[in-house]
Scaffold this motif. Structure first.
Motif, PDB file in Angstrom:
ATOM      1  N   ALA A   1       0.830  -1.204   0.000  1.00 20.84           N
ATOM      2  CA  ALA A   1       0.000   0.000   0.000  1.00 20.84           C
ATOM      3  C   ALA A   1       0.866   1.256   0.000  1.00 20.84           C
ATOM      4  N   VAL A   2       1.967   1.223   0.732  1.00 24.46           N
ATOM      5  CA  VAL A   2       2.868   2.377   0.756  1.00 24.46           C
ATOM      6  C   VAL A   2       3.532   2.575  -0.598  1.00 24.46           C
ATOM      7  N   LEU A   3       3.920   1.461  -1.237  1.00 22.30           N
ATOM      8  CA  LEU A   3       4.517   1.565  -2.573  1.00 22.30           C
ATOM      9  C   LEU A   3       3.517   2.162  -3.564  1.00 22.30           C
ATOM     10  N   GLU A   4       2.266   1.723  -3.486  1.00 17.25           N
ATOM     11  CA  GLU A   4       1.238   2.287  -4.361  1.00 17.25           C
ATOM     12  C   GLU A   4       1.075   3.783  -4.114  1.00 17.25           C
ATOM     13  N   ARG A   5       1.095   4.195  -2.843  1.00 19.95           N
ATOM     14  CA  ARG A   5       0.939   5.612  -2.536  1.00 19.95           C
ATOM     15  C   ARG A   5       2.138   6.409  -3.032  1.00 19.95           C
TER      16      ARG A   5
ATOM     17  N   ASP B   1      -4.512   8.708   7.209  1.00 19.81           N
ATOM     18  CA  ASP B   1      -4.038   7.875   6.100  1.00 19.81           C
ATOM     19  C   ASP B   1      -2.624   7.391   6.407  1.00 19.81           C
ATOM     20  N   PRO B   2      -2.474   6.209   7.032  1.00 23.59           N
ATOM     21  CA  PRO B   2      -1.132   5.717   7.369  1.00 23.59           C
ATOM     22  C   PRO B   2      -0.239   5.498   6.147  1.00 23.59           C
ATOM     23  N   ALA B   3      -0.825   5.177   5.006  1.00 23.31           N
ATOM     24  CA  ALA B   3      -0.012   4.947   3.810  1.00 23.31           C
ATOM     25  C   ALA B   3       0.717   6.215   3.392  1.00 23.31           C
ATOM     26  N   THR B   4       0.038   7.364   3.472  1.00 21.44           N
ATOM     27  CA  THR B   4       0.687   8.636   3.134  1.00 21.44           C
ATOM     28  C   THR B   4       1.766   8.986   4.147  1.00 21.44           C
ATOM     29  N   VAL B   5       1.485   8.750   5.423  1.00 23.91           N
ATOM     30  CA  VAL B   5       2.483   9.015   6.461  1.00 23.91           C
ATOM     31  C   VAL B   5       3.735   8.190   6.217  1.00 23.91           C
ATOM     32  N   LEU B   6       3.569   6.898   5.977  1.00 26.52           N
ATOM     33  CA  LEU B   6       4.725   6.022   5.771  1.00 26.52           C
ATOM     34  C   LEU B   6       5.420   6.312   4.449  1.00 26.52           C
TER      35      LEU B   6
ATOM     36  N   VAL C   1       9.332   7.059   4.240  1.00 31.84           N
ATOM     37  CA  VAL C   1      10.261   6.345   3.357  1.00 31.84           C
ATOM     38  C   VAL C   1      11.035   7.335   2.492  1.00 31.84           C
ATOM     39  N   ALA C   2      10.335   8.325   1.939  1.00 29.16           N
ATOM     40  CA  ALA C   2      11.006   9.331   1.107  1.00 29.16           C
ATOM     41  C   ALA C   2      12.044  10.107   1.918  1.00 29.16           C
ATOM     42  N   ILE C   3      11.713  10.451   3.157  1.00 26.85           N
ATOM     43  CA  ILE C   3      12.658  11.174   4.020  1.00 26.85           C
ATOM     44  C   ILE C   3      13.896  10.328   4.285  1.00 26.85           C
ATOM     45  N   GLY C   4      13.696   9.045   4.621  1.00 21.79           N
ATOM     46  CA  GLY C   4      14.827   8.176   4.929  1.00 21.79           C
ATOM     47  C   GLY C   4      15.725   7.942   3.730  1.00 21.79           C
ATOM     48  N   VAL C   5      15.126   7.661   2.570  1.00 22.08           N
ATOM     49  CA  VAL C   5      15.919   7.398   1.365  1.00 22.08           C
ATOM     50  C   VAL C   5      16.691   8.644   0.951  1.00 22.08           C
TER      51      VAL C   5
END
Length: 279
Positions: free
Chosen positions: A58-62, A238-243, A247-251
């Protein structure tokens, strides 16, 4: 003589290749393990159904959706660019000033005695504590957030630059003075280049400190940026948007750290050669 000189090169390259492949394999296994634990927690324990933790898929889709669907007027690359601009402005000013202050603290005791007490007090104030004052000074915009980055980056740059100068062997300084170099000339031509590996380590610490401080500032006063992406996901439940934002911040943070290491490598390559030779 030519044959024996080339043999170490022939045997060293395969070893380096095997070592790189081994490191890549370990890094990949760590990432896969993290994703597997994440997937188990989200799907097998039904946390994704309860809206507590979105699954990796779901996070990848978002993430893919945010690449072309605007959020608050910007796509994910637009938010990332906004964060990078604020971080870059604060980091560059803090790095330049921090290195100069660190070198001066170590080289001129009188200057250090005059400014160190104030610096010691200020460096223990968390960057987030400066956010209200930054808003009062600059308003809730670009400058206030860049200022928070500046506050977070400055202390490690100063401390590591000072440590680098103090770590220079006294014999190196005395040799430079014997050869006729003045105090300022010795600092610029001998001490600063010798202390660069330690000073540049402070820049790497500053990268992480400044990036994390910026995300906190964007969570509070941001209207764009990756921190604001997380805030938007929290406000819309929306946890998917949060995560996806996390992920974008970490990468991006990891890539920034690698970039600083790559830029610093020409300045410290000689030090690696000395350490290799000594070993």
């Amino acid at each position: 003589m030519t044959t024996t000189a080339q043999r170490p090169v022939a045997t060293t390259r395969p070893r380096r290749t095997r070592r790189s492949l081994g490191t890549l394999g370990l890094a990949s296994s760590g990432v896969l393990t993290l994703v597997a634990v994440w997937w188990i927690a989200a799907d097998l324990f039904d946390l994704s159904e309860d809206g507590v933790l979105a699954s990796p898929f779901a996070v990848l889709e978002r993430l893919v959706a945010l690449l072309h669907d605007p959020l608050a007027g910007l796509t994910l690359p637009g938010h990332a660019l906004a964060s990078l601009e604020r971080w870059g402005a604060g980091f560059v000013v803090a790095a330049a000033l921090g290195l100069l202050l660190g070198f001066a603290f170590a080289w001129w005791p009188g200057f250090r005695s005059a400014l160190l007490p104030a610096f010691e007090v200020l460096r223990y104030i968390p960057p987030f504590a400066w956010i209200p004052l930054a808003i009062l000074w600059f308003g809730p915009g670009f400058t206030a957030q860049a200022f928070v980055v500046f506050v977070a980056v400055l202390p490690p740059c100063v401390l590591n630059a000072e440590l680098g100068v103090r770590s220079v062997d006294d014999y190196v300084v005395k040799a430079s003075r014997v050869l006729g170099a003045g105090r300022v000339s010795t600092l610029v031509t001998t001490v600063v280049p010798t202390s660069l590996p330690t000073a540049l380590a402070g820049l790497r610490i500053g990268v992480g400190n400044g990036w994390m401080a910026l995300m906190g500032a964007e969570l509070i006063v941001g209207r764009s940026g990756l921190g604001y992406v997380i805030l938007s996901g929290q406000q819309s439940n929306d946890p998917a948007t949060v995560l996806a934002g996390m992920v974008a911040i970490g990468v991006l943070g990891a890539l920034m750290d690698r970039g600083v290491r790559w830029l610093a490598n020409p300045f410290i390559r000689w030090r690696k050669g000395v350490e290799t030779g000594a070993a």
